[in-house]
Design a protein around this motif. Structure first.
Motif, PDB file in Angstrom:
ATOM      1  N   LEU A   1      -3.028   3.754  -1.561  1.00 25.14           N
ATOM      2  CA  LEU A   1      -4.075   3.246  -0.986  1.00 25.14           C
ATOM      3  C   LEU A   1      -4.860   2.569  -1.884  1.00 25.14           C
ATOM      4  N   LEU A   2      -6.076   1.478  -1.317  1.00 21.03           N
ATOM      5  CA  LEU A   2      -6.724   0.902  -2.272  1.00 21.03           C
ATOM      6  C   LEU A   2      -8.126   1.449  -2.636  1.00 21.03           C
TER       7      LEU A   2
ATOM      8  N   ASN B   1      -7.471  -0.103   4.331  1.00 21.32           N
ATOM      9  CA  ASN B   1      -6.435   1.148   4.199  1.00 21.32           C
ATOM     10  C   ASN B   1      -6.183   1.748   5.857  1.00 21.32           C
TER      11      ASN B   1
ATOM     12  N   TYR C   1      -3.707  -0.363   7.405  1.00 19.18           N
ATOM     13  CA  TYR C   1      -2.158  -0.078   6.758  1.00 19.18           C
ATOM     14  C   TYR C   1      -1.683   1.018   7.558  1.00 19.18           C
TER      15      TYR C   1
ATOM     16  N   LEU D   1       0.683  -1.058  -0.117  1.00 22.62           N
ATOM     17  CA  LEU D   1       0.123  -0.013   0.021  1.00 22.62           C
ATOM     18  C   LEU D   1       0.952   1.228   0.057  1.00 22.62           C
TER      19      LEU D   1
END
Lengths: 369, 195
Positions: free
Chosen positions: A173-174, A201, A204, A169
């Motif tokens: 971010l996703l 996220n 993370y 990440l």
């Protein structure tokens, strides 16, 4: 025994006794099962941790600790250690934005920050739709159905880009595709997918905070290639002769010479103010300080924001933005909305500003020397 | 004994709670998105139904008529709570799969309906048979509906792929598909039963 009459006394006693008896039985049952329920929960957590982090030999639950992440939330972190050395973290994260409220996931990271695996601990999403998240974000499996086996044909399942396993990440971010990310949302359950990725996220962020050893992946900068693309003719070794005028690592000046005479300077400069962190740039200046060309060494801007960045400032069809040939005597380069004439890239003002900052710092460096 | 067997068969066929009585449709529509979900919901309900039938037929003379409904509700809710605690302790995976529908068994009208219509008027043994019969009828109906919806929606039955998922009609996994599938199943069931 005859049925009791519906007198006040009978009704009162009957209902009271039933309620009391039920309460006592349930209370007793609660005492019996509380321990088993706690054990079952602990076991599930243990199993989930085992799945999501690399092999370990410590007790992550005993060593768990809380890590605050913005907005007053804090997430539980489970460190996984092998032979006393950290090998990864399982982060218990959540989102309250699921289709049916709370979603809890356990996300495992290795020490580089890559997602090893995940496990959904709790959710109340629609069966058959939102609950697909338990498989959706893993690599797709090609299943052969009965009919295909009987008749011996194979229909390709529609490919999707939804696996988060192995993603680091630090590269961004996703987000689901609808939100400008690259992860395909669950069919008919975009809200669930969005909430799930929010939890990942968040995990993370906690992982990042809790683990100072994690450094962003090393940036490989093509210094020589950049110098060559700006200055075609030179015969010295600019990298060997590089110098800097301040105590900081950057900007770095690479003098470019031909037959011992300086033809210009390549200045390696950067800005930390891009949308997604640092942008590194090589600016070529001739001996007078005129800008010859620039070369972007590194950026992590999202594609739609960075589109055109490579050529924006040297687009000859758009003279207002063309910085090639400009001289530092004209002052620093600033955006139109800050009083100058350079247009920001549409929708990417922040990226443009960071780039100009890097270019300006390169020009100042030239001035200093 | 013959009567008991008749009670049991009636529960599955003539008094089928879903296809004939149309009782307890809320959990039916909500939990049957897959065959396994329908089956586990059906079995959980069947367990509570048998237990509450036993308890109510035993206690029927101790409960004055005017307070029978609250008394039945308390008894049914007690069994549901006990079941939920036990499942959370010993089969947490299943408890998770059923989620909020497990506690909602308490308000399934089949339970109160059978308490009122059968257990309150009959002895313990017939009440057990009634509980098993209606329970099987309910579980069976939920499983069939689950199978139909899972097959048409995703091409699978009990997670075993029958045809490629690409051909599945998502509609059947969603709520409208539940109504459509249930409607057709009721038609077919009644047609077959009349013969």
């Amino acid at each position: 025994m005859a049925k009791l009459e519906s007198t006040f006394k009978n009704m009162f006693l009957s209902l009271s006794i039933i309620c009391l008896a039920v309460a006592l039985i349930l209370a007793q049952l609660n005492v019996i099962t509380t321990e088993s329920i706690a054990e079952a929960r602990a076991l599930r957590l243990q199993d989930a941790i085992m799945v999501v982090v690399p092999e370990f030999d410590n007790d992550p639950v005993a060593e768990s600790f809380k890590m605050p992440v913005g907005q007053g939330d804090s997430l539980l972190m489970f460190p996984a250690k092998k032979n006393g050395e950290l090998v990864g973290f399982a982060v218990h994260s959540f989102s309250n934005n699921g289709f049916s409220g709370n979603i809890q996931v356990l996300v495992g990271f290795d020490m580089e920050g890559k997602i090893v695996n995940y496990s959904v601990l709790h959710h109340a999403e629609t069966p058959g739709l939102g609950d697909k998240m338990e498989e959706w974000f893993r690599p797709q499996e090609q299943t052969t159905s009965l009919i295909e086996r009987i008749f011996g044909f194979q229909i390709e399942t529609e490919g999707r880009n939804s696996s988060i396993i192995g993603r680091n990440l630090s590269a961004g971010l996703l987000f689901v595709a609808n939100d400008g990310g690259d992860i395909d949302a669950i069919t008919a359950s975009t809200i669930t997918a969005r909430a799930f990725l929010e939890a990942v996220n968040k995990a993370y962020a906690a992982f990042r905070e809790g683990n100072v050893d994690v450094s962003p992946p090393e940036i490989v900068l093509n210094i020589e290639g950049a110098i060559q693309s700006i200055f075609s003719d030179f015969d010295n070794d600019p990298v060997a002769e590089a110098f800097k005028t301040s105590s900081d690592d950057l900007p770095m000046v690479f003098p470019v010479k031909q037959n011992g005479k300086p033809v210009g300077y390549a200045v390696h400069s950067f800005s930390d103010n891009g949308r997604n962190g640092s942008i590194h740039i090589m600016v070529g200046l001739d001996t007078e300080g005129n800008i010859l060309d620039y070369y972007i060494l590194h950026h992590r801007e999202t594609p739609e924001h960075a589109e055109g960045v490579e050529i924006w400032f040297k687009d000859e069809s758009n003279p207002a933005n063309n910085i090639i040939g400009r001289n530092l005597s004209q002052g620093l380069l600033v955006l139109a909305d800050e009083g100058s004439d350079i247009d920001g890239i549409t929708g990417s003002t922040r990226t443009t500003r960071a780039l100009l900052e890097a270019i300006n710092s390169a020009i100042l460096e030239f001035k200093n020397q | 004994m013959n009567n008991n067997v008749k009670t049991l068969v009636n529960g599955i066929i003539k008094d089928n709670p879903i296809f004939i009585l149309l009782l307890g449709l809320c959990p039916t529509l909500a939990t049957t998105s897959s065959a396994i979900n329908g089956l586990s919901m059906g079995l959980a309900t069947m367990f509570v139904l048998i237990m509450s039938n036993i308890a109510i037929s035993l206690l029927k003379n101790l409960i004055p008529d005017k307070v029978r409904i609250p008394a039945y509700i308390v008894i049914i809710a007690a069994f549901v709570t006990a079941l939920e605690m036990a499942m959370n302790a010993y089969v947490p995976v299943l408890a998770d799969a059923l989620g909020v529908f497990l506690p909602l068994i308490a308000v399934n009208c089949i339970l109160l309906g059978r308490a009122e219509a059968f257990a309150a008027k009959n002895k313990v043994i017939p009440s057990i048979f009634d509980g098993v019969g209606i329970g099987l009828g309910f579980a069976g109906a939920l499983t069939i509906l689950g199978i139909v919806r899972e097959l048409l929606g995703t091409g699978k039955i009990f997670d075993f792929a029958i045809f490629p998922e690409t051909f599945g009609a998502l509609l059947f996994v969603l709520a409208p598909g539940a109504f459509i599938a249930l409607g057709y199943l009721i038609v077919i069931f009644n047609k077959l039963q009349k013969k």
